[in-house]
Design a protein around this motif. Structure first.
Motif, mmCIF file in Angstrom:
data_model
loop_
_atom_site.group_PDB
_atom_site.id
_atom_site.type_symbol
_atom_site.label_atom_id
_atom_site.label_comp_id
_atom_site.label_asym_id
_atom_site.label_seq_id
_atom_site.Cartn_x
_atom_site.Cartn_y
_atom_site.Cartn_z
ATOM 1 N N ALA A 38 0.858 -1.179 0.000
ATOM 2 C CA ALA A 38 0.000 0.000 0.000
ATOM 3 C C ALA A 38 0.896 1.233 0.000
ATOM 4 C CB ALA A 38 -0.910 -0.014 1.220
ATOM 5 N N LEU A 39 0.532 2.229 -0.788
ATOM 6 C CA LEU A 39 1.373 3.413 -0.957
ATOM 7 C C LEU A 39 0.762 4.641 -0.294
ATOM 8 C CD1 LEU A 39 2.167 3.053 -4.777
ATOM 9 C CD2 LEU A 39 3.667 2.466 -2.854
ATOM 10 N N THR A 40 1.627 5.520 0.200
ATOM 11 C CA THR A 40 1.166 6.807 0.715
ATOM 12 C C THR A 40 0.906 7.738 -0.463
ATOM 13 O OG1 THR A 40 3.387 7.750 0.857
ATOM 14 C CG2 THR A 40 2.580 6.547 2.801
ATOM 15 N N ARG A 74 -8.446 2.732 1.113
ATOM 16 C CA ARG A 74 -7.630 3.644 1.917
ATOM 17 C C ARG A 74 -7.591 3.093 3.333
ATOM 18 N NH1 ARG A 74 -9.854 9.524 1.973
ATOM 19 N NH2 ARG A 74 -11.550 8.477 3.044
ATOM 20 N N THR A 75 -6.404 3.052 3.902
ATOM 21 C CA THR A 75 -6.270 2.605 5.282
ATOM 22 C C THR A 75 -5.342 3.557 6.011
ATOM 23 O OG1 THR A 75 -5.795 0.716 6.726
ATOM 24 C CG2 THR A 75 -4.353 1.001 4.834
ATOM 25 N N SER A 76 -5.585 3.716 7.284
ATOM 26 C CA SER A 76 -4.749 4.581 8.110
ATOM 27 C C SER A 76 -4.222 3.747 9.264
ATOM 28 C CB SER A 76 -5.574 5.758 8.636
ATOM 29 O OG SER A 76 -4.764 6.604 9.404
ATOM 30 N N ASP A 79 0.488 5.386 12.541
ATOM 31 C CA ASP A 79 1.197 6.637 12.259
ATOM 32 C C ASP A 79 0.286 7.695 11.646
ATOM 33 O OD1 ASP A 79 0.816 5.583 9.737
ATOM 34 O OD2 ASP A 79 2.941 5.294 9.316
ATOM 35 N N ARG A 80 -0.972 7.365 11.444
ATOM 36 C CA ARG A 80 -2.009 8.252 10.902
ATOM 37 C C ARG A 80 -1.787 8.657 9.456
ATOM 38 N NH1 ARG A 80 -4.246 12.120 15.661
ATOM 39 N NH2 ARG A 80 -4.224 10.566 17.284
ATOM 40 N N ILE A 81 -0.833 8.054 8.804
ATOM 41 C CA ILE A 81 -0.603 8.329 7.395
ATOM 42 C C ILE A 81 -1.495 7.407 6.588
ATOM 43 C CG2 ILE A 81 1.083 8.241 5.521
ATOM 44 C CD1 ILE A 81 3.240 8.857 7.612
ATOM 45 N N GLU A 100 6.069 0.613 6.713
ATOM 46 C CA GLU A 100 5.527 0.032 5.489
ATOM 47 C C GLU A 100 4.216 -0.701 5.771
ATOM 48 O OE1 GLU A 100 7.182 -3.428 2.808
ATOM 49 O OE2 GLU A 100 8.218 -1.537 2.381
ATOM 50 N N VAL A 101 3.298 -0.612 4.823
ATOM 51 C CA VAL A 101 2.016 -1.303 4.938
ATOM 52 C C VAL A 101 1.909 -2.301 3.789
ATOM 53 C CG1 VAL A 101 -0.502 -1.051 4.917
ATOM 54 C CG2 VAL A 101 0.917 0.667 6.058
#
Length: 142
Positions: A38-40, A74-76, A79-81, A100-101
């Motif tokens: 998963a990407l920021t 979308r996942t948080s 780290d709230r990112i 990393e997710v």
């Protein structure tokens, strides 16, 4: 641009979701789809701008449109990112060391969300299973 197969897949997904396959949407989707994690939004922005001149606001708006229309997840994490990925029947592992997710297929976890939904006496619209710990890469450096 990414390979023709992923671009065709992005076009198809957008049309299925009732969205016009604009260049910006295709580039963002291709960037997300080409990753094994998963990407920021920042990582997506950096990936997209390698191929096309897009500003950060456009990328964020495109991510919101894709999420609101069900094209991406979308996942948080702790780290709230926010992290973005494609696919419905998976969970997420968040490494508390590197941040990393990773997306993990629910079948690997032997987690059947449909069974959980059926077993509870309420209407469940979605299940978000998130695992936290230390990934293999980080555990070897500790």
């Amino acid at each position: 641009m990414k390979d023709d197969k992923s671009t065709a897949s992005s076009h198809s997904l957008l049309k299925t979701m009732g969205l016009r396959p604009t260049l910006n949407r295709v580039l963002v989707l291709d960037t997300i789809a080409s990753s094994d994690k998963a990407l920021t939004a920042r990582e997506i922005f950096e990936g997209v701008t390698k191929e096309h001149n897009l500003n950060r606001v456009t990328v964020y708006r495109t991510l919101e449109t894709l999420f609101d229309n069900g094209a991406i997840n979308r996942t948080s994490c702790g780290d709230r990112i926010q992290h973005f990925c494609i696919g419905k029947t998976h969970s997420h592992f968040h490494c508390t060391e590197c941040g990393e997710v990773k997306c993990i297929d629910n079948k690997e976890l032997q987690f059947d969300e449909h069974s959980v939904m059926k077993s509870l006496p309420m209407q469940i619209n979605s299940i978000n299973l998130q695992l936290e710990g230390i990934c293999d890469k980080c555990s070897h450096t500790l």
